[in-house]
Design an enzyme around this catalytic site. Sequence first.
Site, short mmCIF file in Angstrom:
data_model
loop_
_atom_site.label_atom_id
_atom_site.label_comp_id
_atom_site.label_asym_id
_atom_site.label_seq_id
_atom_site.Cartn_x
_atom_site.Cartn_y
_atom_site.Cartn_z
N HIS A 157 -68.23 48.58 130.55
CA HIS A 157 -68.49 47.85 131.80
C HIS A 157 -69.06 48.84 132.82
CE1 HIS A 157 -68.09 44.96 135.00
NE2 HIS A 157 -67.18 45.66 135.64
N ASP A 159 -47.78 44.35 145.41
CA ASP A 159 -48.56 45.43 146.02
C ASP A 159 -47.61 46.50 146.55
OD1 ASP A 159 -50.79 46.87 147.17
OD2 ASP A 159 -51.84 44.96 147.28
N ARG A 165 -64.81 49.59 144.28
CA ARG A 165 -66.06 50.31 144.48
C ARG A 165 -66.53 50.19 145.93
NH1 ARG A 165 -70.50 48.79 140.11
NH2 ARG A 165 -71.44 50.68 140.97
N ALA A 220 -52.79 42.91 145.54
CA ALA A 220 -52.91 41.71 146.38
C ALA A 220 -54.08 41.80 147.35
CB ALA A 220 -51.61 41.48 147.16
#
EC number: 1.1.1.37
Length: 320
Positions: A176, A34, A83, A11
């Site tokens: 990816h 979550d 990230r 979330a």
Amino acid sequence: MSRKKIVLAGAGQIGGTLAHLAMLHRLGDVTLLDVNANPPKGKALDLSHAAAVEGCDAVLTGTADQADIAGADVVIVTAGVPRRPGVDRDALLAINLPVMESIGTAIGRYCPDAFVICITNPLDAMVWALRRFSGLPPARVVGMGGVLDSARLRSFLAEALGVSVTEVQAMTLGGHGDDMVPLVRQATVGGVPLPALVKMGWITQQAIDDIVQRTRTGGAEVVNLLWTSSAYYAPASAAIAMATSYLGDQKRVFAASAALSGQYGVDGLHVGVPVMIGAGGIEKIIELEFDDEEQRQFTRSVAAVAALVEDCKRLHRGLA
């Protein structure tokens, strides 16, 4: 007829954006999951008020109880650490792998018939692990990455050419990550192959090469600008497009991380390839013909994915 149930595992910023888009697109009732119940409950409450403005009757709920995902038609997994500047996707693996185990196990237990879309990085390794932990068939678990990478490529090409992005068709395959394979040779603009536009003087080969590199580092570019998070609008839009194609049996073709069993000479890995998504999940995997350079790049990209999968096996013996 009852509404579909959309579960968003995670979330955070992507999860909240996904919930908003799912509500706006009338995809169904939305459950935000979550580890702490308050953030998903708060976002669900806020979005319920937004739904009233939009005239949408979808039920939005937040929870920390995995049992609440029972009966989900679609599960979109964004949970884990995003990230940060200076941290690449590879460094996230050890942190996010246990998250995939927790969510994957819950999916297998509570909603084994769901269509599952993974966004968590490093994506190709995480979707591979998620499928293993869930026990779901390959056609029902897919990674979002190629849809996002292809959108970035199309956006950059449209900007450089001064045309509508709807006129640009282009795909990015492979993993990816920095070794992704933007297929510029097979890209078209209004049906005209991109190499032909170079000959016409619409764009230079150097400009295309620069766009390819910018596509490969597009995620890092966003991370470095935002500083405290990674991209969330575009990944959410990509996942919603995939979910919509599944729920509506639209049979759209996306570049997405699918489980390969011999296609493209790859077996046992999730890698970005063209797939058709309909009511059966991944209904077709489309095999393109590569030239020598494209094949070299694709092989290198697959090797990078394979290395991450081996790291998963090393970190969790149950995956070996």
